[in-house]
Design a protein around this motif. Structure first.
Motif, short mmCIF file in Angstrom:
data_model
loop_
_atom_site.label_atom_id
_atom_site.label_comp_id
_atom_site.label_asym_id
_atom_site.label_seq_id
_atom_site.Cartn_x
_atom_site.Cartn_y
_atom_site.Cartn_z
N SER A 242 0.83 -1.21 0.00
CA SER A 242 0.00 0.00 0.00
C SER A 242 0.86 1.25 0.00
N ARG B 237 2.25 -2.60 -16.64
CA ARG B 237 2.22 -1.27 -16.01
C ARG B 237 3.36 -0.41 -16.52
N SER C 74 -1.45 -3.81 -8.65
CA SER C 74 -1.69 -3.83 -7.21
C SER C 74 -2.48 -5.08 -6.80
N GLU D 141 -2.00 0.26 -13.06
CA GLU D 141 -1.48 0.26 -11.70
C GLU D 141 -2.40 -0.51 -10.76
N ASN D 142 -3.70 -0.37 -10.95
CA ASN D 142 -4.65 -1.12 -10.12
C ASN D 142 -4.53 -2.63 -10.36
N ARG E 119 3.26 -6.36 -13.99
CA ARG E 119 4.30 -5.36 -13.77
C ARG E 119 4.87 -4.88 -15.11
N GLN F 166 3.84 1.41 -1.14
CA GLN F 166 4.44 1.46 -2.47
C GLN F 166 3.46 2.03 -3.49
N GLU F 167 2.20 1.66 -3.34
CA GLU F 167 1.17 2.21 -4.24
C GLU F 167 1.02 3.71 -4.04
N ILE G 216 -5.77 5.42 -1.32
CA ILE G 216 -4.81 4.43 -0.81
C ILE G 216 -4.32 4.82 0.57
N ASN H 249 3.83 5.23 -5.94
CA ASN H 249 3.55 5.20 -7.38
C ASN H 249 2.47 6.20 -7.76
N GLY H 250 1.46 6.31 -6.88
CA GLY H 250 0.39 7.26 -7.15
C GLY H 250 0.88 8.70 -7.15
N ARG I 248 -6.91 9.03 -6.16
CA ARG I 248 -6.35 7.68 -6.01
C ARG I 248 -5.32 7.64 -4.88
#
Length: 463
Positions: free
Chosen positions: A182, A399, A424, A420-421, A396, A184-185, A220, A188-189, A216
């Motif tokens: 999370s 993405r 994830s 990305e979703n 991956r 990491q997301e 998260i 990335n977000g 987004r």
């Protein structure tokens, strides 16, 4: 204890359920194990060596947690104390020989006596109970069976602690992995958000794109406190399982670590007779034996009891004179005349024997189903781990391609967010598959009774 070993799997005596008199031959209960998952040649039952299976997860922190739990768990301590109680009750069964010494002295004085009179007596009584119908022997066997029941229950308590500690630790590492993903997301977000803002400045993106990217990231971030609370709760749970108060566990669990991975091959051979190592089966066996022994004692009570009694008495009289006497002879005590009530008491114990045998059989059947299902689950989730790992790798790559396309304007922000979703979800699915595989590994070992006799060495490791 009727020749039965402390952890023996063979009943020394079991009733042939036909209404026989005390002293008749007994038969051990048997179950026709089908070779449904037998991976070894048939023959005598093969027991597990109680290996420290958790060490196959190759996690030193888990090894130390297990060592602390086996040493300090309150549940295990209570179960072991019940073994001590059962052993004391066995020792409290009266012996065949009873010795009853007594000493008395008196001094009298009164009108008509020239001087006070002093007299004394010492008496030693002995009783030797013969046991021609096995009443005392059956009582000892029943008490001994209860010791073995308590011992097997202590093993069951240890298995439960191992199960709870391993599962709680696996859940902790899984939650930490989800938390790391999370975070990491979020990173990335934020990277996508900055890129979108740059494209907005170059008129290559819209304000709507920026708002979606910001939403987004916020979505998260809202999950992080919940995940952090779950991690903290598991740390507290592990402290209690290890026999310490929350916050005092001498193990660093706050630092994230990789998820433990089970290395047991999914197609391993497991002899069906390994089920006999399960504490619940041993408990059922010994309860059956205790019921048989109790029935033997009840039947023996219908017959006369025979004993040899004796007494030696020494009297000290006035003037220092002594006089002694002794008595010795057999004594036969006849029971009350048989009535409907006494016969019903025996019949009730016969019914308990039948019930105990049925409970043993049901326990075996339940064990077979549990191991069968544990094997199927482990085999299935092992296959899913490979697919999940491949899916995560491909998502991956997808993405990364979408990000490149978004940067050069050949893909929309929605395309990148979708990629990305998907990544994830794939990474979370892989984490869950690894988690479930390790849980299946733990469940399979516990279902087979492995580790129930492992002993803590120093709180750091268990051999």
């Amino acid at each position: 204890m009727a020749g039965a070993s402390r952890r023996g799997l063979t009943l020394v005596a079991a009733l042939a359920l036909g209404g026989c008199a005390a002293g008749d031959a007994y038969t051990a209960p048997g179950f026709p194990f089908a070779p449904a998952y037998r991976g070894a040649p048939g023959g005598a039952p093969v027991l597990l060596s109680n290996d420290a299976w958790w060490q196959r997860l190759d996690d030193p922190v888990l090894d130390r947690l297990v060592g602390l739990a086996l040493r300090d768990s309150v549940s295990i301590a209570i179960a072991r104390e019940r073994v001590t109680e059962a052993q004391a009750l066995l020792a409290a069964v009266p012996g065949a020989l009873t010795v009853a010494p007594s000493v008395s002295a008196q001094r009298s004085d009164g009108p008509g006596q020239a001087r006070p009179v002093t007299a004394g007596a010492a008496r030693l009584g002995l009783t030797w109970m013969l046991d021609p119908y096995g009443a005392r022997r059956a009582t000892l066997e029943a008490a001994g069976a209860q010791v073995e029941v308590a011992d097997a229950e202590a093993d069951a308590a240890q298995l439960l602690v191992l199960l709870n500690v391993a599962n709680a630790y696996l859940d902790l590492r899984y939650q930490q992995r989800i938390l790391a993903l999370s975070r990491q997301e979020v990173g990335n977000g934020r990277r996508t958000l900055e890129l979108t803002r740059t494209l907005l400045g170059a008129s290559a993106a819209t304000r709507l794109d920026v708002a979606r990217a910001e939403a987004r990231v916020a979505s998260i971030q809202s999950q992080l406190p919940v995940l952090e609370a779950r991690v903290a709760a598991q740390v507290n749970q592990l402290a209690v399982l290890a026999g310490t108060a929350p916050g005092t566990l001498p193990v660093d669990l706050a630092t994230p670590a990789a998820q433990p991975r089970a290395d047991l091959p999914p197609d391993m051979g497991i002899p069906a007779d390994l089920l006999r190592n399960r504490p619940d089966i041993r408990i059922a066996e010994r309860r059956y034996y205790a019921a048989v022994a109790d029935l033997g004692a009840a039947r023996a009570a219908l017959y006369p009891s025979l004993s040899l009694t004796g007494a030696i008495t020494l009297n000290l009289l006035r003037g220092g004179r002594t006089a002694g006497e002794y008595i010795l002879g057999p004594e036969v005590q006849f029971p009350a005349l048989p009535t409907g009530a006494t016969r019903a008491g025996v019949q009730a114990r016969e019914s308990r024997v039948v019930q105990a045998h049925a409970e043993w059989r049901r326990t075996v059947l339940d064990a077979i189903v549990e191991v069968e299902n544990a094997l199927l689950d482990y085999q299935g989730v092992t296959a899913s781990v490979q697919s999940a790992a491949r899916a995560a790798r491909l998502y991956r790559e997808a993405r990364d391609l979408r990000r490149t396309q978004f940067e050069n304007g050949s893909a929309t922000l929605g395309d990148l967010i979708d990629a990305e979703n998907e990544l994830s979800q794939a990474e979370r699915a892989l984490a869950e598959a690894n988690y479930r595989r390790s849980l299946g590994f733990v469940a399979l070992n516990v279902r087979l009774g492995s580790g129930n006799s492992a002993a803590a060495q120093d709180g750091r490791s268990v051999n």
